[in-house]
Design a protein around this motif. Structure first.
Motif, PDB file in Angstrom:
ATOM      1  N   LEU A  28       0.895  -1.067   0.049  1.00 25.12           N
ATOM      2  CA  LEU A  28      -0.018  -0.128  -0.037  1.00 25.12           C
ATOM      3  C   LEU A  28       0.908   1.249   0.042  1.00 25.12           C
ATOM      4  O   LEU A  28       1.711   1.329   0.698  1.00 25.12           O
ATOM      5  N   SER A  29       0.426   2.081  -0.677  1.00 19.83           N
ATOM      6  CA  SER A  29       1.284   3.529  -0.745  1.00 19.83           C
ATOM      7  C   SER A  29       0.935   4.063   0.658  1.00 19.83           C
ATOM      8  O   SER A  29      -0.178   4.202   1.194  1.00 19.83           O
ATOM      9  N   TYR A  30       1.901   4.918   1.310  1.00 19.49           N
ATOM     10  CA  TYR A  30       1.749   5.445   2.300  1.00 19.49           C
ATOM     11  C   TYR A  30       1.068   7.016   2.015  1.00 19.49           C
ATOM     12  O   TYR A  30       1.625   7.872   1.513  1.00 19.49           O
ATOM     13  N   ASP A  31      -0.344   6.974   2.479  1.00 16.48           N
ATOM     14  CA  ASP A  31      -1.118   8.093   2.160  1.00 16.48           C
ATOM     15  C   ASP A  31      -1.876   8.299   3.601  1.00 16.48           C
ATOM     16  O   ASP A  31      -3.094   7.484   3.706  1.00 16.48           O
ATOM     17  N   LYS A  32      -1.400   8.628   4.636  1.00 16.97           N
ATOM     18  CA  LYS A  32      -1.656   8.524   5.825  1.00 16.97           C
ATOM     19  C   LYS A  32      -3.104   8.896   6.055  1.00 16.97           C
ATOM     20  O   LYS A  32      -3.921   8.090   6.825  1.00 16.97           O
ATOM     21  N   LEU A  33      -3.886  10.037   5.637  1.00 13.06           N
ATOM     22  CA  LEU A  33      -5.209  10.283   5.836  1.00 13.06           C
ATOM     23  C   LEU A  33      -5.940   9.253   5.050  1.00 13.06           C
ATOM     24  O   LEU A  33      -7.062   8.764   5.667  1.00 13.06           O
ATOM     25  N   ARG A  34      -5.693   8.680   3.980  1.00 11.04           N
ATOM     26  CA  ARG A  34      -6.520   7.838   3.236  1.00 11.04           C
ATOM     27  C   ARG A  34      -6.312   6.394   3.818  1.00 11.04           C
ATOM     28  O   ARG A  34      -7.601   5.733   4.229  1.00 11.04           O
ATOM     29  N   LEU A  35      -5.187   6.134   4.336  1.00 17.31           N
ATOM     30  CA  LEU A  35      -5.011   4.776   5.133  1.00 17.31           C
ATOM     31  C   LEU A  35      -5.778   4.907   6.417  1.00 17.31           C
ATOM     32  O   LEU A  35      -6.491   3.819   6.895  1.00 17.31           O
ATOM     33  N   ASP A  36      -5.830   6.030   7.258  1.00 20.00           N
ATOM     34  CA  ASP A  36      -6.395   5.994   8.324  1.00 20.00           C
ATOM     35  C   ASP A  36      -8.011   5.969   8.175  1.00 20.00           C
ATOM     36  O   ASP A  36      -8.357   5.251   9.191  1.00 20.00           O
ATOM     37  N   LEU A  37      -8.464   6.659   7.334  1.00 23.99           N
ATOM     38  CA  LEU A  37      -9.919   6.985   7.175  1.00 23.99           C
ATOM     39  C   LEU A  37     -10.323   5.433   6.659  1.00 23.99           C
ATOM     40  O   LEU A  37     -11.610   4.972   7.336  1.00 23.99           O
ATOM     41  N   ALA A  38      -9.498   4.626   5.722  1.00 20.74           N
ATOM     42  CA  ALA A  38     -10.132   3.436   5.271  1.00 20.74           C
ATOM     43  C   ALA A  38     -10.044   2.367   6.152  1.00 20.74           C
ATOM     44  O   ALA A  38     -10.908   1.498   6.658  1.00 20.74           O
ATOM     45  N   PHE A  39      -8.974   2.403   7.215  1.00 22.34           N
ATOM     46  CA  PHE A  39      -9.149   1.329   8.196  1.00 22.34           C
ATOM     47  C   PHE A  39     -10.124   1.580   9.198  1.00 22.34           C
ATOM     48  O   PHE A  39     -10.862   0.747   9.389  1.00 22.34           O
ATOM     49  N   ASN A  40     -10.178   2.916   9.767  1.00 22.04           N
ATOM     50  CA  ASN A  40     -11.234   3.119  10.763  1.00 22.04           C
ATOM     51  C   ASN A  40     -12.716   2.824  10.141  1.00 22.04           C
ATOM     52  O   ASN A  40     -13.577   2.341  10.733  1.00 22.04           O
ATOM     53  N   GLY A  41     -12.858   3.131   8.856  1.00 22.98           N
ATOM     54  CA  GLY A  41     -14.263   2.821   8.204  1.00 22.98           C
ATOM     55  C   GLY A  41     -14.335   1.304   8.204  1.00 22.98           C
ATOM     56  O   GLY A  41     -15.535   0.948   8.560  1.00 22.98           O
ATOM     57  N   ALA A  42     -13.520   0.619   7.819  1.00 22.53           N
ATOM     58  CA  ALA A  42     -13.497  -1.005   7.880  1.00 22.53           C
ATOM     59  C   ALA A  42     -13.832  -1.408   9.373  1.00 22.53           C
ATOM     60  O   ALA A  42     -14.413  -2.506   9.524  1.00 22.53           O
ATOM     61  N   TRP A  43     -13.014  -0.888  10.283  1.00 23.79           N
ATOM     62  CA  TRP A  43     -12.754  -1.573  11.563  1.00 23.79           C
ATOM     63  C   TRP A  43     -14.338  -1.649  12.343  1.00 23.79           C
ATOM     64  O   TRP A  43     -14.965  -2.399  12.706  1.00 23.79           O
ATOM     65  N   TRP A  44     -14.675  -0.343  12.169  1.00 27.66           N
ATOM     66  CA  TRP A  44     -16.005  -0.048  13.048  1.00 27.66           C
ATOM     67  C   TRP A  44     -17.163  -0.879  12.737  1.00 27.66           C
ATOM     68  O   TRP A  44     -17.922  -0.865  13.504  1.00 27.66           O
ATOM     69  N   SER A  45     -17.206  -1.412  11.276  1.00 22.55           N
ATOM     70  CA  SER A  45     -18.426  -2.072  11.214  1.00 22.55           C
ATOM     71  C   SER A  45     -17.999  -3.746  10.811  1.00 22.55           C
ATOM     72  O   SER A  45     -18.859  -4.540  10.345  1.00 22.55           O
ATOM     73  N   TRP A  46     -16.830  -4.087  11.260  1.00 22.79           N
ATOM     74  CA  TRP A  46     -16.389  -5.457  11.199  1.00 22.79           C
ATOM     75  C   TRP A  46     -16.829  -6.392  12.333  1.00 22.79           C
ATOM     76  O   TRP A  46     -16.964  -5.834  13.640  1.00 22.79           O
ATOM     77  N   ALA A  47     -17.543  -7.509  11.794  1.00 20.13           N
ATOM     78  CA  ALA A  47     -18.098  -8.376  12.771  1.00 20.13           C
ATOM     79  C   ALA A  47     -17.264  -8.954  13.916  1.00 20.13           C
ATOM     80  O   ALA A  47     -17.678  -9.258  14.941  1.00 20.13           O
ATOM     81  N   TYR A  48     -15.958  -8.969  13.745  1.00 16.79           N
ATOM     82  CA  TYR A  48     -15.218  -9.712  14.623  1.00 16.79           C
ATOM     83  C   TYR A  48     -14.246  -8.766  15.473  1.00 16.79           C
ATOM     84  O   TYR A  48     -13.529  -8.994  16.380  1.00 16.79           O
ATOM     85  N   ARG A  49     -14.637  -7.442  15.473  1.00 12.33           N
ATOM     86  CA  ARG A  49     -13.910  -6.375  15.996  1.00 12.33           C
ATOM     87  C   ARG A  49     -13.754  -6.640  17.603  1.00 12.33           C
ATOM     88  O   ARG A  49     -12.937  -6.177  18.351  1.00 12.33           O
ATOM     89  N   THR A  50     -14.991  -7.104  18.100  1.00 13.66           N
ATOM     90  CA  THR A  50     -15.213  -7.168  19.549  1.00 13.66           C
ATOM     91  C   THR A  50     -14.366  -8.279  20.321  1.00 13.66           C
ATOM     92  O   THR A  50     -14.122  -8.318  21.519  1.00 13.66           O
TER      93      THR A  50
END
Length: 136
Positions: A28-50
């Protein structure tokens, strides 16, 4: 036995690497803002995060998504996959030279070695959600 905070953090990072390899992404290319937002967006809706409450806490307290995702580097105690930063790129590396994401047995082995008891499909799910956000 409950996973220690460090093992939870490493599991999420190694699991993200596994999921991304399944999706055909080894870097992945280092684009801090895009990486941060993408991970957070995926994380909070992920079924296994608990299963990884420490990562929930870390993100809620302001940990960067990119740091949560790429935490497992060569020095961490991870069995199969880790992240290496090469200039402006994060690359996924393997500990075993013969491991390949094209082999179902290797995928199953990696998922088994990652703490948290998440199936291969679970890691693929969060990686696909991440890529959907990242590639917008």
């Amino acid at each position: 036995m409950a996973l220690t905070p460090a093992r939870q953090r490493n599991a999420v990072s190694e699991g993200m690497a596994l999921g991304l390899l399944i999706c055909g992404r080894a870097s992945l290319s280092y684009d801090k803002l895009r990486l941060d937002l993408a991970f957070n967006g995926a994380w909070w809706s992920w079924a296994y995060r608990t299963r990884f409450r420490q990562v929930d806490t870390d993100l809620a307290k302001g940990l960067d998504g990119v740091r949560a995702m790429t935490r497992a580097d060569a020095d961490k105690r991870v069995a199969v996959l880790y992240w290496k930063q090469d200039g402006g790129t994060f690359r996924i590396s393997t500990r075993q030279s013969d491991w390949t994401p094209d082999d179902p047995e290797d995928l199953a082995f990696a998922a088994k070695m990652i703490d948290g008891n998440v199936p291969v499909t679970g890691w693929e799910e969060i990686a696909r959600a991440f890529l959907t956000h990242f590639e917008r």
